[in-house]
Design a protein around this motif. Structure first.
Motif, PDB file in Angstrom:
ATOM      1  N   LYS A  28       3.832  13.244 -16.582  1.00  0.00           N
ATOM      2  CA  LYS A  28       2.568  13.954 -16.790  1.00  0.00           C
ATOM      3  C   LYS A  28       2.671  14.957 -17.937  1.00  0.00           C
ATOM      4  O   LYS A  28       3.710  15.577 -18.121  1.00  0.00           O
ATOM      5  CB  LYS A  28       2.198  14.712 -15.521  1.00  0.00           C
ATOM      6  CG  LYS A  28       1.803  13.812 -14.394  1.00  0.00           C
ATOM      7  CD  LYS A  28       1.354  14.612 -13.197  1.00  0.00           C
ATOM      8  CE  LYS A  28       2.502  15.214 -12.445  1.00  0.00           C
ATOM      9  NZ  LYS A  28       2.093  15.837 -11.188  1.00  0.00           N
ATOM     10  N   HIS A  63      -9.628  17.490 -10.372  1.00  0.00           N
ATOM     11  CA  HIS A  63      -9.557  17.156 -11.796  1.00  0.00           C
ATOM     12  C   HIS A  63     -10.577  17.955 -12.610  1.00  0.00           C
ATOM     13  O   HIS A  63     -10.329  18.275 -13.774  1.00  0.00           O
ATOM     14  CB  HIS A  63      -9.666  15.635 -11.972  1.00  0.00           C
ATOM     15  CG  HIS A  63      -8.376  14.964 -11.590  1.00  0.00           C
ATOM     16  ND1 HIS A  63      -7.452  14.526 -12.510  1.00  0.00           N
ATOM     17  CD2 HIS A  63      -7.815  14.749 -10.368  1.00  0.00           C
ATOM     18  CE1 HIS A  63      -6.388  14.054 -11.853  1.00  0.00           C
ATOM     19  NE2 HIS A  63      -6.593  14.169 -10.562  1.00  0.00           N
ATOM     20  N   MET A  93      -8.945  21.140 -13.484  1.00  0.00           N
ATOM     21  CA  MET A  93      -8.023  20.991 -14.626  1.00  0.00           C
ATOM     22  C   MET A  93      -8.816  21.053 -15.937  1.00  0.00           C
ATOM     23  O   MET A  93      -8.417  21.692 -16.899  1.00  0.00           O
ATOM     24  CB  MET A  93      -7.294  19.648 -14.540  1.00  0.00           C
ATOM     25  CG  MET A  93      -6.381  19.545 -13.341  1.00  0.00           C
ATOM     26  SD  MET A  93      -5.719  17.874 -13.226  1.00  0.00           S
ATOM     27  CE  MET A  93      -4.940  17.980 -11.624  1.00  0.00           C
ATOM     28  N   ILE A 135      -6.622  17.018 -19.193  1.00  0.00           N
ATOM     29  CA  ILE A 135      -7.113  15.832 -18.469  1.00  0.00           C
ATOM     30  C   ILE A 135      -5.900  15.008 -18.078  1.00  0.00           C
ATOM     31  O   ILE A 135      -5.093  14.671 -18.937  1.00  0.00           O
ATOM     32  CB  ILE A 135      -8.041  14.977 -19.365  1.00  0.00           C
ATOM     33  CG1 ILE A 135      -9.257  15.787 -19.803  1.00  0.00           C
ATOM     34  CG2 ILE A 135      -8.481  13.710 -18.639  1.00  0.00           C
ATOM     35  CD1 ILE A 135     -10.228  15.031 -20.700  1.00  0.00           C
ATOM     36  N   MET A 177      -6.442  12.226 -15.897  1.00  0.00           N
ATOM     37  CA  MET A 177      -6.930  10.866 -15.653  1.00  0.00           C
ATOM     38  C   MET A 177      -6.803  10.047 -16.927  1.00  0.00           C
ATOM     39  O   MET A 177      -6.831  10.593 -18.028  1.00  0.00           O
ATOM     40  CB  MET A 177      -8.392  10.900 -15.211  1.00  0.00           C
ATOM     41  CG  MET A 177      -8.560  11.415 -13.802  1.00  0.00           C
ATOM     42  SD  MET A 177     -10.253  11.260 -13.211  1.00  0.00           S
ATOM     43  CE  MET A 177     -11.022  12.644 -14.016  1.00  0.00           C
ATOM     44  N   THR A 198      -8.146   4.944 -14.794  1.00  0.00           N
ATOM     45  CA  THR A 198      -8.447   5.683 -13.559  1.00  0.00           C
ATOM     46  C   THR A 198      -9.953   5.586 -13.291  1.00  0.00           C
ATOM     47  O   THR A 198     -10.386   5.261 -12.178  1.00  0.00           O
ATOM     48  CB  THR A 198      -8.040   7.176 -13.685  1.00  0.00           C
ATOM     49  OG1 THR A 198      -6.716   7.258 -14.201  1.00  0.00           O
ATOM     50  CG2 THR A 198      -8.145   7.899 -12.365  1.00  0.00           C
ATOM     51  N   ALA A 243      -2.217  15.057  -8.654  1.00  0.00           N
ATOM     52  CA  ALA A 243      -2.279  15.657  -9.989  1.00  0.00           C
ATOM     53  C   ALA A 243      -1.710  14.674 -11.012  1.00  0.00           C
ATOM     54  O   ALA A 243      -0.636  14.875 -11.569  1.00  0.00           O
ATOM     55  CB  ALA A 243      -1.525  16.973  -9.991  1.00  0.00           C
TER      56      ALA A 243
END
Ligand code: DP6
Length: 362
Positions: free
Chosen positions: A221, A276, A279, A287, A289, A293, A317
């Motif tokens: 991530k 999300h 975020m 972001i 995603m 997604t 996450a």
């Protein structure tokens, strides 16, 4: 507030030999999300999760009496049978922070071996399973050396407390079926310091619930959970969010007791999108995603509208999707996912999991 520090937990010289403990502990998927913390790993709002089954970490702590007189934690760490310096440093720092709770750690030379049931590169957060497995092993050492913690609920509460200090979400993994972490008037005995089991109050439909984890990306991530939690501190929506989480927990918990799948699905999906959205509203925004997604979310929603079946999603996450559904529709959902969703997964990866019975000693 429990005070687990105990300077008496030292083993008498000469009475210590070598030995080992092994625990397998599962991951969990949050329905009401923990996102935002304060103090020493305390949650800004209560969270609730389903304990998983197939996605787990198995950890062995082998110990022998230390030969030297140094006060350092002596530790070798192997992940998936290979020495891993980065994990060793992290675990050592964690153990150093726990020596007031387990002073005997300074008397031992430790070899810790750990592996996950899921591929390390699957992009699945492994901190919940790994930190809970480690915490369970530590409590088991206390039990072996001192005969303490014979009572299972005391054992698990301490393990949950220690798991939390490693990674917040890990404290929920020590219980079967479902767990709540964080004070809420809704449920007796809840605490910010450890999770509590609530599976026995759950409607039977949820006890056998499925969670298919669709791996949209297995890349690391761009923003860690740790950094994400920190960004909640400057987020203008933080306080309304913490309030909303409490209200959502109230509604979700009632739905889970009554077996109200539609309300369960509506709140669960809203929680995923809120996570999300938070975020995206952070400073700086981010972001997690991916385009696939969203593609999968749209397909799940369309399939639900077409078939009327209770298939829902949540996200943690990251970009991967957790598909949640009752066992009664497992065949249909698995056909649909194989035909319509698998092509949007990295290397066609889907981990088919379900609600599990919690950690086990091996
Ligand atoms: C979105 O427990 O990984 O999965 O306490 O910093 O280790 P740390 O964070 P972590 O955060 C999990 C966030 C989440 C929601 C949840 O599991 O409740």
């Amino acid at each position: 507030m429990p005070d687990y520090s105990n300077p008496k937990l030292l083993v008498e010289r000469g009475s210590l030999s070598e030995g080992q403990v092994t625990w397998r502990s599962p991951s969990n998927i949050a329905l009401i999300k923990y996102w935002g913390k304060y103090g020493r790993q305390l949650p800004q709002n209560p969270s609730i999760s389903l304990t998983l089954d197939q996605a787990y970490t198995e950890t062995t702590i082998a110990y022998r009496p230390k030969t030297g007189t140094g006060q350092d934690i002596e530790l070798a760490f192997f992940f998936a049978d290979k020495p891993n310096d980065a994990f060793a440093a992290k675990v050592k720092a964690y153990l150093e922070r726990q020596v007031d709770v387990f002073p005997f750690l300074r008397q031992l030379t430790l070899t810790i071996r750990s592996h996950n049931s899921f591929p390390h590169s699957a992009g699945i957060a492994s901190s919940a399973s790994s930190m809970s497995a480690l915490a369970l092993c530590l409590c088991d050492l206390e039990r072996q050396f001192f005969g303490n913690l014979e009572d299972d609920s005391a054992f698990r509460q301490k393990a949950s407390y220690l798991a939390r200090l490693g990674s917040g979400s890990a404290c929920r993994s020590v219980y079967p079926v479902t767990a709540v972490w964080g004070e809420t008037v809704e449920i007796d005995g809840t605490s910010n310091e450890y999770a509590v089991p609530v599976g026995d109050q759950l409607h039977e439909d949820f006890r056998t619930f499925h969670d298919d984890i669709l791996i949209v990306s297995n890349r690391e991530k761009s923003v860690s959970s740790r950094a994400g939690h920190q960004l909640m501190d400057g987020n203008p929506y933080a306080n309304p969010r913490y309030q909303q989480a409490r209200q959502q927990l109230h509604r979700l918990w009632n739905a889970m007791k009554e077996g109200d799948l539609a309300t369960f699905g509506q709140i669960t999906e809203q929680e995923a999108m809120t996570l999300h959205a938070l975020m995206m509203a952070s400073h700086p925004p981010f972001i997690l995603m991916e385009p696939n997604t969203l593609e999968i979310i749209r397909r799940v929603q369309a399939w639900r509208t077409d078939t009327g079946q209770p298939l829902y999603f949540t996200l943690d996450a990251g970009p991967n999707i957790h598909l949640l559904y009752p066992h009664a529709i497992a065949d249909e959902v698995q056909d649909f996912t194989a035909d319509s969703l698998q092509p949007f997964c990295e290397n066609d990866q889907i981990i088919r999991d379900q609600v599990g019975q919690g950690p086990s000693k091996r």
